[in-house]
Design a protein around this motif. Structure first.
Motif, PDB file in Angstrom:
ATOM      1  N   TYR A 133      -1.155  12.633  -4.141  1.00 37.12           N
ATOM      2  CA  TYR A 133      -2.117  11.537  -4.292  1.00 37.12           C
ATOM      3  C   TYR A 133      -2.751  11.554  -5.676  1.00 37.12           C
ATOM      4  CZ  TYR A 133      -6.291   8.715  -3.626  1.00 37.12           C
ATOM      5  OH  TYR A 133      -7.276   7.773  -3.762  1.00 37.12           O
ATOM      6  N   ASP A 134      -3.219  12.737  -6.096  1.00 34.41           N
ATOM      7  CA  ASP A 134      -3.869  12.854  -7.400  1.00 34.41           C
ATOM      8  C   ASP A 134      -2.923  12.498  -8.545  1.00 34.41           C
ATOM      9  OD1 ASP A 134      -6.207  13.624  -6.170  1.00 34.41           O
ATOM     10  OD2 ASP A 134      -5.887  15.780  -6.494  1.00 34.41           O
ATOM     11  N   GLU A 135      -1.631  12.761  -8.365  1.00 33.37           N
ATOM     12  CA  GLU A 135      -0.662  12.461  -9.420  1.00 33.37           C
ATOM     13  C   GLU A 135      -0.331  10.971  -9.495  1.00 33.37           C
ATOM     14  OE1 GLU A 135       3.822  13.707 -10.811  1.00 33.37           O
ATOM     15  OE2 GLU A 135       2.642  15.121  -9.655  1.00 33.37           O
ATOM     16  N   ILE A 136      -0.213  10.319  -8.344  1.00 27.69           N
ATOM     17  CA  ILE A 136       0.201   8.909  -8.370  1.00 27.69           C
ATOM     18  C   ILE A 136      -0.960   7.933  -8.518  1.00 27.69           C
ATOM     19  CG2 ILE A 136       2.325   9.360  -7.088  1.00 27.69           C
ATOM     20  CD1 ILE A 136       0.996   8.066  -4.646  1.00 27.69           C
ATOM     21  N   LEU A 137      -2.183   8.368  -8.212  1.00 31.97           N
ATOM     22  CA  LEU A 137      -3.322   7.456  -8.290  1.00 31.97           C
ATOM     23  C   LEU A 137      -3.470   6.795  -9.662  1.00 31.97           C
ATOM     24  CD1 LEU A 137      -5.701   6.134  -6.862  1.00 31.97           C
ATOM     25  CD2 LEU A 137      -7.095   8.093  -7.556  1.00 31.97           C
ATOM     26  N   PRO A 138      -3.419   7.539 -10.772  1.00 37.48           N
ATOM     27  CA  PRO A 138      -3.548   6.862 -12.074  1.00 37.48           C
ATOM     28  C   PRO A 138      -2.388   5.898 -12.359  1.00 37.48           C
ATOM     29  CG  PRO A 138      -3.656   9.260 -12.336  1.00 37.48           C
ATOM     30  CD  PRO A 138      -3.366   8.972 -10.908  1.00 37.48           C
ATOM     31  N   LYS A 192      -2.621  16.090  -1.080  1.00 38.40           N
ATOM     32  CA  LYS A 192      -3.602  15.656  -2.072  1.00 38.40           C
ATOM     33  C   LYS A 192      -3.064  15.731  -3.492  1.00 38.40           C
ATOM     34  CE  LYS A 192      -8.394  16.135  -3.603  1.00 38.40           C
ATOM     35  NZ  LYS A 192      -8.128  15.416  -4.794  1.00 38.40           N
ATOM     36  N   ARG A 197       0.845  -1.187   0.000  1.00 39.10           N
ATOM     37  CA  ARG A 197       0.000   0.000   0.000  1.00 39.10           C
ATOM     38  C   ARG A 197       0.884   1.241   0.000  1.00 39.10           C
ATOM     39  NH1 ARG A 197      -4.407  -2.516  -1.360  1.00 39.10           N
ATOM     40  NH2 ARG A 197      -5.382  -3.736   0.231  1.00 39.10           N
ATOM     41  N   VAL A 240      -0.695   4.128 -10.062  1.00 36.90           N
ATOM     42  CA  VAL A 240      -0.926   2.931  -9.244  1.00 36.90           C
ATOM     43  C   VAL A 240      -2.069   2.098  -9.825  1.00 36.90           C
ATOM     44  CG1 VAL A 240      -1.659   2.124  -6.961  1.00 36.90           C
ATOM     45  CG2 VAL A 240       0.004   3.984  -7.167  1.00 36.90           C
ATOM     46  N   ASN A 241      -3.144   2.748 -10.215  1.00 37.08           N
ATOM     47  CA  ASN A 241      -4.287   2.015 -10.759  1.00 37.08           C
ATOM     48  C   ASN A 241      -3.965   1.306 -12.070  1.00 37.08           C
ATOM     49  OD1 ASN A 241      -6.008   2.618  -8.665  1.00 37.08           O
ATOM     50  ND2 ASN A 241      -6.887   4.403  -9.656  1.00 37.08           N
ATOM     51  N   HIS A 275      -3.216  13.394   4.014  1.00 35.89           N
ATOM     52  CA  HIS A 275      -4.300  14.213   3.454  1.00 35.89           C
ATOM     53  C   HIS A 275      -3.784  15.557   2.960  1.00 35.89           C
ATOM     54  CE1 HIS A 275      -7.657  11.583   4.389  1.00 35.89           C
ATOM     55  NE2 HIS A 275      -7.139  11.377   5.584  1.00 35.89           N
TER      56      HIS A 275
END
Length: 80
Positions: free
Chosen positions: A57-62, A54, A46, A64-65, A51
């Motif tokens: 988070y918004d940059e790495i989320l795609p 953000k 994980r 990771v997904n 928080h």
């Protein structure tokens, strides 16, 4: 652990596949151990992002997904 098995001090041991592969290669222990077809454990990693970060988070989320479909990542996994 592997030395103890070879010396018959224990009957069974659990080591990582990477450890086994490294020691088998460096010590000439190829084909000396039974390797279970089922891994001892499976786990997920994980990534935690505070928080307050953000934007990170918004940059790495795609990334990771989509990593499981990424050809570069698949090539890295093939090495192991």
């Amino acid at each position: 652990m592997l030395q103890m098995i070879l010396l018959k001090r224990v009957d069974v041991g659990v080591v990582s596949r990477f450890t086994l592969n490294y020691l088998a290669k460096t010590k000439g222990w190829q084909n000396k151990f039974y390797i279970s077809k089922q891994p001892h454990d499976k786990y997920q990693r994980r990534i935690l992002v505070p928080h307050a970060q953000k934007a990170v988070y918004d940059e790495i989320l795609p990334i990771v997904n989509g990593i499981s479909d990424d050809p570069s990542w698949k090539e890295i996994l093939r090495k192991y």
